[in-house]
Design an enzyme around this catalytic site. Structure first.
Site, PDB file in Angstrom:
ATOM      1  CD  GLU A 146     126.219  28.962  82.565  1.00 36.51           C
ATOM      2  OE1 GLU A 146     126.123  30.028  82.473  1.00 36.51           O
ATOM      3  OE2 GLU A 146     126.241  28.740  81.062  1.00 36.51           O
ATOM      4  CG  HIS A 197     118.707  31.132  77.027  1.00 33.82           C
ATOM      5  ND1 HIS A 197     117.896  31.299  77.787  1.00 33.82           N
ATOM      6  CD2 HIS A 197     120.277  31.004  76.863  1.00 33.82           C
ATOM      7  CE1 HIS A 197     118.732  31.184  78.881  1.00 33.82           C
ATOM      8  NE2 HIS A 197     120.209  31.213  78.251  1.00 33.82           N
ATOM      9  CG  HIS A 242     120.545  32.881  73.639  1.00 39.86           C
ATOM     10  ND1 HIS A 242     121.791  34.293  73.863  1.00 39.86           N
ATOM     11  CD2 HIS A 242     121.886  32.542  73.788  1.00 39.86           C
ATOM     12  CE1 HIS A 242     122.159  34.046  74.594  1.00 39.86           C
ATOM     13  NE2 HIS A 242     122.785  32.714  75.165  1.00 39.86           N
TER      14      HIS A 242
END
Length: 517
Positions: free
Chosen positions: A118, A234, A338
Site C-alpha cells: 500500500e 482517503h 476516513h
C-alpha cells in the site's frame, strides 16, 4: 431512571464494540467486563468496513525498524517515535493473536501469508483476510464469535452512552440510553473504544454513526484531546452519490491502478511515487483536479483487468451495484473523510488525563500516526493497544463505587447540522477565514442542548485546533500557511473549555466596539 446494571456494579465498562473494544474485553477475560454497543454487535463498527488489512513487518526483506521508518515519514514530523517503535514491534504478535482468536488470513499457494503493498510502505507488509479486501469484516466476525463465547463478557446491545459521570475528578459511571429508556451504569473504570468521527463530514467512508461520540463523552468529562486538526481524507472513495461512500482500497493502487481524469491523462505521473505517495498527498492532488472542474477515476484495467474481482471482491461488488465494471472501465473516485489521527490524549497504557478513563483505537490519540496515518496501521494499533489497555486496567481495583445522582439525559446525537459546515470549511484544503466561519457556526450548536450538540462539540475541537495550527503539515493543509513552521513541529493538546474560550473570544472580537464587554 433505571438502575438495572446493579448486578454488574464495579465492573469495567467498555464503550464500543469494534476491534479495539472487543480485543480489550477478550484480553481482560476472565475478569468480568461490560461492553456497550449502540447497534447490534458487529453490524456498525467501522473496523468491519476496513478493506486493506493489518500492517505488520513479516516479510523476509522487512523488519519493524523499516515499518517504523515508513510510519514516521508518513506522519510528517509529528509521530511519537516511542509509540511508533512499540506498535510496529507488535505486528507479529497481533497477527498471531488474531489468528488464535479465529481470524483466517489470506495465504499464498505455498501457505505463506499473502502480503500486499500500500501507499508509502517500502515493503509488501499488508496482511489481508477475506479475499483481499475484506479484512475488517473477517476480523470482526471472528472477534464477535469469540466475545459471545466468553462468559466474562457482558454485551449490552443497542445501548448508546450519552455521558460520562465524573466525581472529584475521576470517572464514576456511564449514563446510557437503550430501547427501554435511560440506564445508569456505576463504574470507576471506563474504556472509550467507540471509533472515529468521519461521518461529521458530508463525504465519508465511515458508517454514519461514526460521529465522534466517545470523543465527545471524554471532552465533556474534561479530558485532554490531541491532534484534533488532523483528519485523514482517503483519496479514492467510490463517487456514485452514496452516503456513506464505498471505499476503494489503497491496495488497488498497490497493485498498479492509476489515477486519471476524464481525458485519460494520468495527473500524478512523475510526482515522487505517483499514486503510491502518502494519502494526504494523493488526496490533495485528487481534490485539486476536482476543484479545477475535472472528474477523477481510478483505472485498474491495465493492472488487473479481468483479475479485479478475484483480487478485490468487495470493491468489485460495490462497483457492479453502481453499474460499473472495473475490469472494463475506470472507477469514479473522490476524497472522503476516513480517519481521525487525533482523539483522546492517552499515555502508553491508554490512560487519559481523567482518572479512571482509558481509550484505544481510533478514539485515542497515541502519537503513532502523527499528521498523517500510514495505511493499515489503524487495525494494527487498535489490536496492540487493546492489550496494553487491558493490562493497565487489570492492574487497578474497582475502588469504591459511589451512589450515582440523577442527571439530565441528552438527546440522541444527530450530525446533520455539522456535516456541511466541516465539509465546507475544514476539509482537504483549508484557510483561516473558512475555519473561523466553522468555529462561529459550531460554537452555539456545541453549547446548546439539541441533538447537534455533541457532534458540534467534536467539530469545534477539530476547527479550533486547525485554526491554531498556522502551517501546513500532513493532512492539515492551509492555503494561507502553505509551508511547515518549525515551531509547530509538535503535537497540540486541547480541552473543550479552551475551544469554547477561543470561540467566545472570536465572537467578542467581531462585535462593534460599543457592544464589547
Amino acid at each position: 431512571m433505571t438502575l438495572s446494571a446493579e448486578n454488574h456494579c464495579g465492573q469495567p465498562i467498555i464503550v464500543g464494540a469494534g476491534l479495539a473494544g472487543l480485543m480489550t474485553a477478550l484480553h481482560l477475560a476472565p475478569q468480568p467486563v461490560i461492553v456497550l454497543t449502540k447497534a447490534s454487535l458487529g453490524t456498525q463498527a467501522a473496523s468491519g468496513w476496513a478493506q486493506g488489512g493489518i500492517a505488520a513487518a513479516l516479510g523476509a526483506d522487512d523488519d519493524a525498524a523499516r515499518h517504523a521508518a515508513d510510519t514516521i515519514a508518513s506522519g510528517d514530523g509529528l509521530c511519537d517515535p516511542e509509540a511508533v517503535a512499540r506498535v510496529t514491534r507488535a505486528g507479529a504478535q497481533v497477527v498471531a493473536e488474531l489468528a488464535r482468536r479465529g481470524v483466517v488470513f489470506d495465504r499464498s499457494e505455498a501457505g505463506d501469508l499473502a502480503l500486499g503493498l500500500e501507499a508509502a510502505h517500502s515493503r509488501r507488509r499488508i496482511v489481508h483476510a477475506g479475499g483481499g479486501d475484506g479484512a475488517g469484516r473477517a476480523i470482526m466476525r471472528a472477534l464477535v464469535d469469540a466475545a459471545r463465547r466468553t462468559p466474562s463478557i457482558t454485551i449490552i446491545e443497542t445501548v448508546e452512552a450519552r455521558r460520562l459521570l465524573v466525581e472529584d475528578g475521576r470517572v464514576a459511571g456511564v449514563l446510557a440510553v437503550g430501547p427501554d429508556g435511560p440506564l445508569l451504569l456505576p463504574g470507576s473504570r471506563v474504556v472509550i473504544a467507540s471509533g472515529g468521527s468521519g461521518a461529521l463530514y458530508r463525504h465519508t467512508t465511515n458508517p454514519l454513526g461514526a460521529i465522534g461520540q466517545g470523543i465527545a463523552l471524554a471532552a465533556r468529562a474534561g479530558a485532554a484531546l490531541a491532534d484534533m486538526e488532523f483528519v485523514q481524507f482517503h483519496p479514492t472513495a467510490l463517487d456514485v452519490g452514496r452516503d456513506p461512500m464505498p471505499l476503494v482500497s489503497e491496495a488497488v493502487r498497490g497493485e498498479g491502478a492509476v489515477l486519471i481524469d476524464e481525458t485519460g491523462a494520468r495527473f500524478m505521473a512523475g510526482q515522487g511515487h505517483a499514486e503510491l505517495e502518502p494519502r494526504d498527498v494523493v488526496a490533495r492532488a485528487v481534490w485539486r483536479q476536482l476543484a479545477a472542474g475535472h472528474r477523477v477515476f481510478l483505472d485498474a484495467r491495465a493492472a488487473l483487468g479481468p483479475r479485479f474481482a478475484g483480487h478485490f471482491p468487495v470493491i468489485a461488488a460495490a462497483c457492479r451495484s453502481a453499474g460499473i465494471d472495473p475490469a472494463l472501465e475506470p472507477i469514479p473516485v473522490r476524497p472522503a473523510a476516513h480517519y481521525l489521527m487525533g482523539g483522546i490524549a492517552v499515555d502508553a497504557a491508554g490512560r487519559s488525563s481523567v482518572e479512571g478513563l482509558w481509550a484505544c483505537g481510533e478514539a485515542a490519540s497515541t502519537g503513532l500516526h502523527g499528521a498523517n496515518r500510514l495505511a493499515s496501521n489503524s487495525l494494527l494499533e487498535a489490536a496492540a493497544a487493546a492489550r496494553w489497555v487491558a493490562e493497565s486496567l487489570a492492574g487497578t481495583s474497582a475502588g469504591r463505587v459511589r451512589a450515582l445522582w440523577p442527571v439530565a439525559v441528552p438527546p440522541a446525537a444527530d450530525a446533520a447540522a455539522v456535516r456541511d459546515i466541516l465539509a465546507a470549511h475544514v476539509g482537504v484544503l483549508r484557510d483561516g477565514d473558512g475555519i473561523a466561519d466553522a468555529v462561529a457556526a459550531l460554537a452555539p450548536l456545541a453549547a446548546g442542548n439539541g441533538a447537534a450538540a455533541d457532534p458540534a462539540c467534536v467539530g469545534l475541537l477539530i476547527a479550533v485546533a486547525a485554526l491554531r495550527r498556522e502551517e501546513s503539515r500532513g493532512s492539515h493543509c492551509r492555503s494561507d500557511f502553505p509551508s511547515h513552521a518549525p515551531h509547530w513541529a509538535r503535537r497540540q493538546t486541547l480541552r473543550l473549555a479552551e475551544a469554547e474560550a477561543v470561540a467566545c473570544d472570536r465572537r467578542a472580537a467581531s462585535l462593534p466596539r460599543s457592544l464589547r464587554a
